[in-house]
Design a protein around this motif. Structure first.
Motif, PDB file in Angstrom:
ATOM      1  N   GLY A 136      22.673   3.633   1.666  1.00  7.52           N
ATOM      2  CA  GLY A 136      24.020   3.856   2.162  1.00  7.52           C
ATOM      3  C   GLY A 136      24.959   2.686   2.046  1.00  7.52           C
ATOM      4  N   ASN A 137      24.437   1.475   1.790  1.00  9.38           N
ATOM      5  CA  ASN A 137      25.292   0.287   1.877  1.00  9.38           C
ATOM      6  C   ASN A 137      25.412  -0.513   0.587  1.00  9.38           C
ATOM      7  N   LEU A 138      24.504  -0.314  -0.345  1.00  6.26           N
ATOM      8  CA  LEU A 138      24.473  -1.195  -1.515  1.00  6.26           C
ATOM      9  C   LEU A 138      25.369  -0.715  -2.650  1.00  6.26           C
ATOM     10  N   GLY A 139      25.497   0.580  -2.838  1.00  8.51           N
ATOM     11  CA  GLY A 139      26.287   1.113  -3.943  1.00  8.51           C
ATOM     12  C   GLY A 139      25.746   2.465  -4.370  1.00  8.51           C
ATOM     13  N   THR A 140      25.894   2.757  -5.642  1.00  9.02           N
ATOM     14  CA  THR A 140      25.423   4.024  -6.209  1.00  9.02           C
ATOM     15  C   THR A 140      24.078   3.818  -6.873  1.00  9.02           C
ATOM     16  N   LYS A 141      23.078   4.574  -6.415  1.00  7.95           N
ATOM     17  CA  LYS A 141      21.728   4.435  -6.982  1.00  7.95           C
ATOM     18  C   LYS A 141      21.659   5.141  -8.324  1.00  7.95           C
ATOM     19  N   VAL A 142      21.174   4.412  -9.324  1.00 12.93           N
ATOM     20  CA  VAL A 142      21.064   4.952 -10.675  1.00 12.93           C
ATOM     21  C   VAL A 142      19.637   5.407 -10.958  1.00 12.93           C
ATOM     22  N   SER A 143      18.647   4.619 -10.532  1.00 13.71           N
ATOM     23  CA  SER A 143      17.252   4.978 -10.801  1.00 13.71           C
ATOM     24  C   SER A 143      16.369   4.414  -9.701  1.00 13.71           C
ATOM     25  N   GLU A 144      15.211   5.058  -9.531  1.00  6.31           N
ATOM     26  CA  GLU A 144      14.216   4.618  -8.548  1.00  6.31           C
ATOM     27  C   GLU A 144      12.836   5.019  -9.032  1.00  6.31           C
ATOM     28  N   GLN A 145      11.898   4.087  -8.960  1.00  6.91           N
ATOM     29  CA  GLN A 145      10.521   4.354  -9.375  1.00  6.91           C
ATOM     30  C   GLN A 145       9.576   3.633  -8.416  1.00  6.91           C
ATOM     31  N   ILE A 146       8.618   4.383  -7.845  1.00  5.69           N
ATOM     32  CA  ILE A 146       7.660   3.843  -6.886  1.00  5.69           C
ATOM     33  C   ILE A 146       6.255   4.026  -7.452  1.00  5.69           C
ATOM     34  N   GLY A 147       5.485   2.962  -7.446  1.00  8.56           N
ATOM     35  CA  GLY A 147       4.111   3.014  -7.944  1.00  8.56           C
ATOM     36  C   GLY A 147       3.134   2.451  -6.926  1.00  8.56           C
ATOM     37  N   ASN A 148       1.963   3.082  -6.813  1.00 18.30           N
ATOM     38  CA  ASN A 148       0.895   2.630  -5.918  1.00 18.30           C
ATOM     39  C   ASN A 148      -0.354   2.306  -6.738  1.00 18.30           C
ATOM     40  N   GLU A 149      -0.884   1.126  -6.525  1.00 18.55           N
ATOM     41  CA  GLU A 149      -2.108   0.693  -7.209  1.00 18.55           C
ATOM     42  C   GLU A 149      -3.211   0.502  -6.182  1.00 18.55           C
ATOM     43  N   ASP A 150      -4.314   1.216  -6.350  1.00 12.09           N
ATOM     44  CA  ASP A 150      -5.441   1.126  -5.429  1.00 12.09           C
ATOM     45  C   ASP A 150      -6.357  -0.009  -5.885  1.00 12.09           C
ATOM     46  N   ALA A 151      -6.359  -1.096  -5.108  1.00  8.28           N
ATOM     47  CA  ALA A 151      -7.175  -2.269  -5.434  1.00  8.28           C
ATOM     48  C   ALA A 151      -8.387  -2.384  -4.529  1.00  8.28           C
ATOM     49  N   THR A 152      -8.793  -1.284  -3.899  1.00 11.82           N
ATOM     50  CA  THR A 152      -9.904  -1.332  -2.947  1.00 11.82           C
ATOM     51  C   THR A 152     -11.214  -1.705  -3.624  1.00 11.82           C
ATOM     52  N   LYS A 153     -11.528  -1.035  -4.719  1.00 19.74           N
ATOM     53  CA  LYS A 153     -12.798  -1.298  -5.405  1.00 19.74           C
ATOM     54  C   LYS A 153     -12.868  -2.730  -5.910  1.00 19.74           C
ATOM     55  N   GLN A 154     -11.785  -3.199  -6.503  1.00 14.38           N
ATOM     56  CA  GLN A 154     -11.751  -4.573  -6.978  1.00 14.38           C
ATOM     57  C   GLN A 154     -11.934  -5.551  -5.815  1.00 14.38           C
ATOM     58  N   TYR A 155     -11.290  -5.267  -4.704  1.00 15.54           N
ATOM     59  CA  TYR A 155     -11.399  -6.128  -3.533  1.00 15.54           C
ATOM     60  C   TYR A 155     -12.834  -6.146  -3.008  1.00 15.54           C
ATOM     61  N   GLN A 156     -13.456  -4.970  -2.906  1.00 10.88           N
ATOM     62  CA  GLN A 156     -14.826  -4.897  -2.390  1.00 10.88           C
ATOM     63  C   GLN A 156     -15.812  -5.592  -3.320  1.00 10.88           C
ATOM     64  N   ASP A 157     -15.666  -5.383  -4.625  1.00 16.21           N
ATOM     65  CA  ASP A 157     -16.552  -6.063  -5.578  1.00 16.21           C
ATOM     66  C   ASP A 157     -16.407  -7.574  -5.479  1.00 16.21           C
ATOM     67  N   THR A 158     -15.178  -8.035  -5.384  1.00 22.62           N
ATOM     68  CA  THR A 158     -14.959  -9.480  -5.261  1.00 22.62           C
ATOM     69  C   THR A 158     -15.528 -10.010  -3.961  1.00 22.62           C
ATOM     70  N   GLN A 159     -15.383  -9.241  -2.891  1.00 20.87           N
ATOM     71  CA  GLN A 159     -15.920  -9.677  -1.603  1.00 20.87           C
ATOM     72  C   GLN A 159     -17.448  -9.779  -1.631  1.00 20.87           C
ATOM     73  N   MET A 160     -18.095  -8.858  -2.317  1.00 17.65           N
ATOM     74  CA  MET A 160     -19.556  -8.921  -2.446  1.00 17.65           C
ATOM     75  C   MET A 160     -19.979 -10.174  -3.217  1.00 17.65           C
ATOM     76  N   ARG A 161     -19.251 -10.499  -4.272  1.00 18.93           N
ATOM     77  CA  ARG A 161     -19.565 -11.713  -5.029  1.00 18.93           C
ATOM     78  C   ARG A 161     -19.336 -12.959  -4.181  1.00 18.93           C
ATOM     79  N   ILE A 162     -18.296 -12.923  -3.339  1.00 18.46           N
ATOM     80  CA  ILE A 162     -18.038 -14.057  -2.453  1.00 18.46           C
ATOM     81  C   ILE A 162     -19.193 -14.245  -1.473  1.00 18.46           C
ATOM     82  N   GLU A 163     -19.700 -13.140  -0.920  1.00 19.23           N
ATOM     83  CA  GLU A 163     -20.815 -13.236   0.025  1.00 19.23           C
ATOM     84  C   GLU A 163     -22.073 -13.766  -0.650  1.00 19.23           C
TER      85      GLU A 163
END
Length: 329
Positions: A136-163
């Motif tokens: 409502g305050n910035l101007g006229t929106k031309v485009s919008e794109q939202i992306g979600n990346e699931d990093a759970t598996k990478q995080y868990q694998d790295t945590q196991m290596r850390i342990e």
């Protein structure tokens, strides 16, 4: 008789006790079966929920947003953006502002207008509210794109290596305390330093994922425009599209005149120098032309005197010939 009565009484009591014990055991077995069934059902429900959750999305989700806005009042929009960012406890990670000559367009209606790009980190719980305020305050929106990346598996694998590395580090420290030979101490220390370095690298990767999860990233592009026109499309009526085309054409011509005037101002010194050179060349050529013309006139004026001189010479020759003829006679 009394003995028989006592025996019957004793047998009846035993029978009653046996029946009651059987009833109690049956009820306990039924209760146990019911509890086991409920427990199995609960475990199945929990496992199904976990499986569905694993299929959808994990705990470590990195959200990235790309947005583009157009505005007529660029500086005011930048001020509004900073206020919104401060309101939602976000922060600007990087920003860049440029001035475009053509702004990606074939015409020059958008010449010399500013463009700002911002990389903004937003607390994950404040993303929706911040985006709503921008709307409502910035101007006229031309485009919008939202992306979600699931990093759970990478995080868990790295945590196991850390342990694993942490356990290895603990064992090496124990061996280092027990070692007495210098060669063994040096070998253990080298292995220990490599283990610690590898563990710290992996820990930094997980720390980075935690930061990206806790703070979503918004890549915002803010474009300055001389005017905000509706994008023509199939849903817009013909006369509206024609009106937009006429207005855009008028703006194009207006800015073309401005560009022409600015170009003339920039080129004015060169035009003056060129005009002086042209005038000098024309002056020299004109002077030469006048000189040539005066010479031709002078030559024409001298021609009769030469003719008269030639006539006098001819007359003298004729006068010399006449006395000779008279003498011969």
């Amino acid at each position: 008789m009394k003995k028989k009565a006592g025996l019957w009484t004793l047998a009846l009591l035993c029978l009653l006790v046996g029946c009651s014990s059987n009833g109690v055991s049956d009820s306990e077995n039924a209760a146990e079966d019911k509890g086991i069934t409920q427990m199995n059902e609960a475990q199945d429900t929990t496992s199904q929920e976990e499986n569905s959750a694993n299929l959808l999305i994990g705990e470590k989700v990195i959200t990235t947003i790309d947005m583009t806005y157009e505005t007529i009042e660029y500086q005011n929009s930048v001020t509004q953006l900073k206020e919104i960012i401060e309101k939602h406890q976000a922060y600007i990670e990087t920003s860049n502002e440029t001035t475009n000559s053509y702004n990606g367009n074939s015409n020059r209606t958008e010449a010399k207008l500013r463009q700002g790009t911002f990389s903004i980190r937003i607390p994950v719980e404040a993303v929706d509210d911040l985006l709503a305020d921008l709307e409502g305050n910035l101007g006229t929106k031309v485009s919008e794109q939202i992306g979600n990346e699931d990093a759970t598996k990478q995080y868990q694998d790295t945590q196991m290596r850390i342990e694993v590395l942490q356990r290895k580090e603990d064992r090496l420290l124990e061996l280092l305390d027990q070692a007495t030979v210098i060669e063994d101490i040096l070998a253990i220390e080298n292995n220990l330093s490599e283990t610690v370095a590898e563990r710290e690298i992996l820990q930094s990767q997980n720390d980075n994922i935690d930061e990206l999860v806790e703070y979503s990233t918004l890549y915002l592009t803010l474009l300055e425009r001389s005017r905000i026109s509706s994008q023509p499309g199939s849903t817009m009526p013909f006369w509206e599209r024609a009106k937009e085309a006429i207005v855009d054409s008028a703006y194009t011509f207006y800015y073309w005149l401005q560009d022409t005037a600015i170009w003339l101002i920039y080129a004015l010194p060169y035009l003056i120098i060129l005009a002086v050179i042209v005038l000098l060349v024309l002056g020299v050529r004109r002077t030469n032309w006048w000189k040539k013309r005066e010479a031709e006139r002078a030559s024409k004026n001298r021609q009769p005197s030469r003719y008269q001189e030639k006539k006098k010479i001819m007359a003298k020759r004729s006068d010399k010939k006449e006395p000779k003829e008279k003498d011969s006679e």
